[in-house]
Design a protein around this motif. Structure first.
Motif, PDB file in Angstrom:
ATOM      1  N   ARG A   1      46.360  70.552  46.787  1.00 41.85           N
ATOM      2  CA  ARG A   1      45.817  69.746  45.691  1.00 41.85           C
ATOM      3  C   ARG A   1      44.336  70.038  45.501  1.00 41.85           C
ATOM      4  N   ILE A   2      43.951  70.150  44.236  1.00 38.53           N
ATOM      5  CA  ILE A   2      42.561  70.438  43.885  1.00 38.53           C
ATOM      6  C   ILE A   2      42.092  69.433  42.848  1.00 38.53           C
ATOM      7  N   LEU A   3      40.879  68.966  43.011  1.00 40.73           N
ATOM      8  CA  LEU A   3      40.210  68.167  42.003  1.00 40.73           C
ATOM      9  C   LEU A   3      39.010  68.971  41.549  1.00 40.73           C
ATOM     10  N   SER A   4      39.050  69.429  40.319  1.00 47.04           N
ATOM     11  CA  SER A   4      37.983  70.246  39.747  1.00 47.04           C
ATOM     12  C   SER A   4      37.115  69.357  38.868  1.00 47.04           C
ATOM     13  N   MET A   5      35.831  69.272  39.205  1.00 45.49           N
ATOM     14  CA  MET A   5      34.926  68.361  38.501  1.00 45.49           C
ATOM     15  C   MET A   5      33.694  69.123  38.009  1.00 45.49           C
ATOM     16  N   PRO A   6      33.199  68.778  36.802  1.00 41.38           N
ATOM     17  CA  PRO A   6      31.987  69.413  36.310  1.00 41.38           C
ATOM     18  C   PRO A   6      30.775  69.005  37.142  1.00 41.38           C
ATOM     19  N   VAL A   7      29.838  69.903  37.265  1.00 45.31           N
ATOM     20  CA  VAL A   7      28.613  69.627  38.037  1.00 45.31           C
ATOM     21  C   VAL A   7      27.557  69.002  37.124  1.00 45.31           C
ATOM     22  N   GLY A   8      26.583  68.377  37.733  1.00 46.57           N
ATOM     23  CA  GLY A   8      25.448  67.850  36.992  1.00 46.57           C
ATOM     24  C   GLY A   8      25.688  66.520  36.300  1.00 46.57           C
ATOM     25  N   ARG A   9      26.768  65.856  36.602  1.00 45.25           N
ATOM     26  CA  ARG A   9      27.043  64.551  35.999  1.00 45.25           C
ATOM     27  C   ARG A   9      26.469  63.456  36.899  1.00 45.25           C
ATOM     28  N   PRO A  10      26.170  62.285  36.321  1.00 47.37           N
ATOM     29  CA  PRO A  10      25.704  61.173  37.152  1.00 47.37           C
ATOM     30  C   PRO A  10      26.746  60.835  38.230  1.00 47.37           C
ATOM     31  N   ALA A  11      26.267  60.396  39.379  1.00 44.79           N
ATOM     32  CA  ALA A  11      27.145  60.122  40.520  1.00 44.79           C
ATOM     33  C   ALA A  11      28.220  59.093  40.183  1.00 44.79           C
ATOM     34  N   LEU A  12      27.865  58.027  39.472  1.00 45.80           N
ATOM     35  CA  LEU A  12      28.845  56.993  39.134  1.00 45.80           C
ATOM     36  C   LEU A  12      29.922  57.553  38.208  1.00 45.80           C
ATOM     37  N   GLU A  13      29.529  58.357  37.232  1.00 40.92           N
ATOM     38  CA  GLU A  13      30.498  58.962  36.312  1.00 40.92           C
ATOM     39  C   GLU A  13      31.459  59.869  37.072  1.00 40.92           C
ATOM     40  N   ARG A  14      30.907  60.692  37.948  1.00 40.36           N
ATOM     41  CA  ARG A  14      31.721  61.639  38.712  1.00 40.36           C
ATOM     42  C   ARG A  14      32.700  60.892  39.625  1.00 40.36           C
ATOM     43  N   ASP A  15      32.211  59.868  40.306  1.00 44.05           N
ATOM     44  CA  ASP A  15      33.048  59.103  41.220  1.00 44.05           C
ATOM     45  C   ASP A  15      34.164  58.379  40.458  1.00 44.05           C
ATOM     46  N   THR A  16      33.823  57.755  39.352  1.00 43.39           N
ATOM     47  CA  THR A  16      34.813  57.024  38.563  1.00 43.39           C
ATOM     48  C   THR A  16      35.873  57.960  37.995  1.00 43.39           C
ATOM     49  N   ALA A  17      35.434  59.072  37.420  1.00 46.78           N
ATOM     50  CA  ALA A  17      36.377  60.038  36.852  1.00 46.78           C
ATOM     51  C   ALA A  17      37.286  60.604  37.945  1.00 46.78           C
ATOM     52  N   ALA A  18      36.734  60.885  39.103  1.00 48.80           N
ATOM     53  CA  ALA A  18      37.535  61.424  40.209  1.00 48.80           C
ATOM     54  C   ALA A  18      38.630  60.446  40.604  1.00 48.80           C
ATOM     55  N   ARG A  19      38.300  59.182  40.732  1.00 46.94           N
ATOM     56  CA  ARG A  19      39.287  58.171  41.124  1.00 46.94           C
ATOM     57  C   ARG A  19      40.366  57.988  40.051  1.00 46.94           C
ATOM     58  N   MET A  20      39.965  58.023  38.786  1.00 44.81           N
ATOM     59  CA  MET A  20      40.951  57.907  37.708  1.00 44.81           C
ATOM     60  C   MET A  20      41.897  59.102  37.716  1.00 44.81           C
ATOM     61  N   LEU A  21      41.353  60.300  37.896  1.00 42.05           N
ATOM     62  CA  LEU A  21      42.190  61.500  37.915  1.00 42.05           C
ATOM     63  C   LEU A  21      43.125  61.507  39.123  1.00 42.05           C
ATOM     64  N   LEU A  22      42.626  61.077  40.266  1.00 40.58           N
ATOM     65  CA  LEU A  22      43.472  61.016  41.463  1.00 40.58           C
ATOM     66  C   LEU A  22      44.616  60.027  41.270  1.00 40.58           C
ATOM     67  N   ALA A  23      44.307  58.846  40.778  1.00 43.06           N
ATOM     68  CA  ALA A  23      45.346  57.829  40.568  1.00 43.06           C
ATOM     69  C   ALA A  23      46.398  58.328  39.587  1.00 43.06           C
ATOM     70  N   GLU A  24      45.953  58.921  38.504  1.00 43.61           N
ATOM     71  CA  GLU A  24      46.888  59.421  37.493  1.00 43.61           C
ATOM     72  C   GLU A  24      47.703  60.595  38.036  1.00 43.61           C
ATOM     73  N   GLY A  25      47.020  61.543  38.673  1.00 40.58           N
ATOM     74  CA  GLY A  25      47.686  62.741  39.170  1.00 40.58           C
ATOM     75  C   GLY A  25      48.669  62.478  40.292  1.00 40.58           C
ATOM     76  N   LEU A  26      48.388  61.472  41.098  1.00 38.26           N
ATOM     77  CA  LEU A  26      49.254  61.154  42.230  1.00 38.26           C
ATOM     78  C   LEU A  26      50.257  60.055  41.899  1.00 38.26           C
ATOM     79  N   GLY A  27      50.211  59.554  40.671  1.00 37.98           N
ATOM     80  CA  GLY A  27      51.145  58.518  40.256  1.00 37.98           C
ATOM     81  C   GLY A  27      50.935  57.194  40.966  1.00 37.98           C
ATOM     82  N   LEU A  28      49.701  56.895  41.312  1.00 39.46           N
ATOM     83  CA  LEU A  28      49.400  55.641  41.998  1.00 39.46           C
ATOM     84  C   LEU A  28      49.340  54.496  41.001  1.00 39.46           C
ATOM     85  N   ASP A  29      49.592  53.311  41.491  1.00 33.49           N
ATOM     86  CA  ASP A  29      49.545  52.128  40.642  1.00 33.49           C
ATOM     87  C   ASP A  29      48.094  51.838  40.300  1.00 33.49           C
TER      88      ASP A  29
END
Length: 79
Positions: A38-66
């Motif tokens: 599994r890979i999570l590919s994220m753009p660089v140079g984004r604010p930390a909160l944006e990156r963290d939030t987007a990562a968690r949303m993508l993980l939840a969606e990609g892994l089919g989590l509630d």
């Protein structure tokens, strides 16, 4: 899902890599390869909160989590 992101990625066995996509509308991609890695590919140079939030949303969606549905204007595309 509320663990610090590095710990969450390790627990889910997801590798975080930097994306070269500079489009401001691209927040990242979760990819599960045929071999199961599994890979999570994220753009660089984004604010930390944006990156963290987007990562968690993508993980939840990609892994089919509630998780709540993604808010507008976010959209998930599946290939």
């Amino acid at each position: 899902m509320d663990a610090p992101l590095p710990q969450l990625l390790a627990a889910l066995d997801v590798e975080l890599i930097d994306s070269s996509i500079a489009d401001r509308t691209f927040f990242g991609a979760f990819v599960e390869r045929r071999d199961g890695t599994r890979i999570l590919s994220m753009p660089v140079g984004r604010p930390a909160l944006e990156r963290d939030t987007a990562a968690r949303m993508l993980l939840a969606e990609g892994l089919g989590l509630d998780a709540p549905p993604l808010p507008e204007p976010f959209a998930v595309a599946r290939a």
